[in-house]
Design a protein around this motif. Sequence first.
Motif, PDB file in Angstrom:
ATOM      1  N   TYR A   1      -0.488  -7.897   1.672  1.00  0.00           N
ATOM      2  CA  TYR A   1      -1.295  -6.732   1.304  1.00  0.00           C
ATOM      3  C   TYR A   1      -2.344  -7.147   0.288  1.00  0.00           C
TER       4      TYR A   1
ATOM      5  N   TYR B   1       8.525   0.487  -8.185  1.00  0.00           N
ATOM      6  CA  TYR B   1       8.652   0.048  -6.792  1.00  0.00           C
ATOM      7  C   TYR B   1       9.335  -1.323  -6.670  1.00  0.00           C
TER       8      TYR B   1
ATOM      9  N   ARG C   1       1.091  -1.002   0.359  1.00  0.00           N
ATOM     10  CA  ARG C   1       2.252  -0.890   1.266  1.00  0.00           C
ATOM     11  C   ARG C   1       2.492   0.549   1.675  1.00  0.00           C
ATOM     12  N   THR C   2       2.479   1.464   0.669  1.00  0.00           N
ATOM     13  CA  THR C   2       2.773   2.856   1.007  1.00  0.00           C
ATOM     14  C   THR C   2       1.628   3.483   1.813  1.00  0.00           C
TER      15      THR C   2
ATOM     16  N   SER D   1      -3.843  -3.594   4.728  1.00  0.00           N
ATOM     17  CA  SER D   1      -4.151  -2.463   3.842  1.00  0.00           C
ATOM     18  C   SER D   1      -4.359  -2.971   2.424  1.00  0.00           C
TER      19      SER D   1
ATOM     20  N   VAL E   1       0.340   2.296   4.396  1.00  0.00           N
ATOM     21  CA  VAL E   1       0.593   2.075   5.831  1.00  0.00           C
ATOM     22  C   VAL E   1       2.039   2.342   6.225  1.00  0.00           C
ATOM     23  N   GLU E   2       2.872   2.766   5.275  1.00  0.00           N
ATOM     24  CA  GLU E   2       4.290   3.025   5.595  1.00  0.00           C
ATOM     25  C   GLU E   2       4.458   4.344   6.341  1.00  0.00           C
TER      26      GLU E   2
ATOM     27  N   SER F   1       2.625 -10.515  -0.890  1.00  0.00           N
ATOM     28  CA  SER F   1       3.628  -9.664  -0.251  1.00  0.00           C
ATOM     29  C   SER F   1       4.430  -8.931  -1.324  1.00  0.00           C
TER      30      SER F   1
ATOM     31  N   THR G   1       4.862  -9.640   5.320  1.00  0.00           N
ATOM     32  CA  THR G   1       3.559  -9.005   5.486  1.00  0.00           C
ATOM     33  C   THR G   1       2.772  -9.105   4.187  1.00  0.00           C
TER      34      THR G   1
END
Lengths: 298, 298
Positions: A5, A120, A294-295, A59, A297-298, A21, A3
């Motif tokens: 971002y 992260y 990422r976070t 996102s 949409v997590e 990604s 995915t």
Amino acid sequence: MDTLYGGIEAGGTKFVCVVASGPDHILAQERFPTTNPAETISRTIRFFQPFVESQQVKSVGIAAFGPVDLDKRSKTFGYITTTPKPGWEQADLLGTIQRALKVPCGFDTDVNAAAFGEYYWIPENRDLDPLLYITVGTGIGVGGIVNGQTLHGLIHPEAGHMFIPHDRTVDPFPGVCPFHEDCLEGLASGPSMAKRWGQPAETLPDDHPGWDLEAKYIGFLISNLILNFSPKRVVLGGGVPQHAGFIPKVRKLVQMQLNGYIQSPKVMDTIDELIVPPALGSQAGVMGAIALARTAVE
Amino acid sequence: MDTLYGGIEAGGTKFVCVVASGPDHILAQERFPTTNPAETISRTIRFFQPFVESQQVKSVGIAAFGPVDLDKRSKTFGYITTTPKPGWEQADLLGTIQRALKVPCGFDTDVNAAAFGEYYWIPENRDLDPLLYITVGTGIGVGGIVNGQTLHGLIHPEAGHMFIPHDRTVDPFPGVCPFHEDCLEGLASGPSMAKRWGQPAETLPDDHPGWDLEAKYIGFLISNLILNFSPKRVVLGGGVPQHAGFIPKVRKLVQMQLNGYIQSPKVMDTIDELIVPPALGSQAGVMGAIALARTAVE
């Protein structure tokens, strides 16, 4: 396929936009100077528009220069607030991007994002909370991860302006901070080095006494951060600390300053594991923005 | 009937043991001097034993002087570590109590517990994260709640030893810290005041210049904490700050030191809501221990 971002490192001098990604897979990247908000934000939106329209990017994360409003309950959440940078005071950075791209957006300070990027994306750092990220360049900034989240509060940390010892018999330079004169940023930012020595920091030879003085001040910053947060990792980024031999010098000074008081092997013996350059290099900030996306949409 | 918990404020000079459901309902309380570990810990256990045997008390919280080992994965978790206090080095405070009483025990530093007490029991503080608790007395300690939890790390914060500006033309006193000489604790603890002025701090008259100097140093501590954590509340406890007129003096000095840089109304205007005495008074620590006991079984 991984995915993708969007990540934006919105700096005071340049913007960096990436579609990726993660650190090992960057599909597209653009960097351009920070001019006025209308032009700079439009250019940012134009960069991401095709990726969002094709639904490749779902996102976006924004790592912003500050001060910024991080309070989600505030009317000016996502605004740059009181910057002296012409045109940017009260600029709605997050809102303008979010309304144009219509995707979820993560938002934090540039230094919190850089701390989050290192935390992260670098597996060993996941066990090293609190983790702090320092940048020393045009200004001095500190971001951090504490108890799993970035450091927010009344506003956000501004530890670059900490008050530290300034021995005028050794260093009569009065400091350049317009607010505090000889706070840390006033004594140890890139511009303060340039003004004190009459030449840009990066042109000072390796054996110039300016590097010892700079290491002492950055040592006080890190010693104070260790006393405040008891961090498990301190990432020392930005241009100034990357000068050859500088980080080892800082490590020794921190040990001398703390003088055996913090009885942890990581301070006493293996300080080279405590104080480290960014594992992501100059990508820490923008990869932090990808992690924020990422976070979101997590 | 409200559930009862045990709370221990294990200080370097005295232990306070309480059985309570909260600040408004204290069933039993005992305080005794801290002597050697065997005697002091036995007396603590004897105090709680009947309440545990009758199943009135189902868990205990311990707020300990330090440094302590807070790492749950460590073999010496719950030990006092490197204290100069005779007999207490490597004393197994938590383990000895837990083995004798056979109930779940919460454990943290005295200042983290005091921060947690203020956060847990005072409803308005629940929205004020980060919240920091400072004590200024024999030593200077700082604890805090950040992102909902107390501050732990490599060890725990020791912000009382922060390095701050020391203008020797104004204050030639060299400081009393055996590790750092003129760190904050070396310049501004109760014993440093007593040594500088030749009389105990509490006997200095209200208009003695020592109070202005002390307020300046505690101002630097709080200014630096604001720059580091961006706290929403700073609770200023311990004996020294309770001197008449001291906290208002500190508030003014913090505003002068930060000089308009932190553009938050709470710093610029309503600083009396930012920097406050403990709502729980001298009970902050032991009520923090009761809160630790509650969370140990929640």
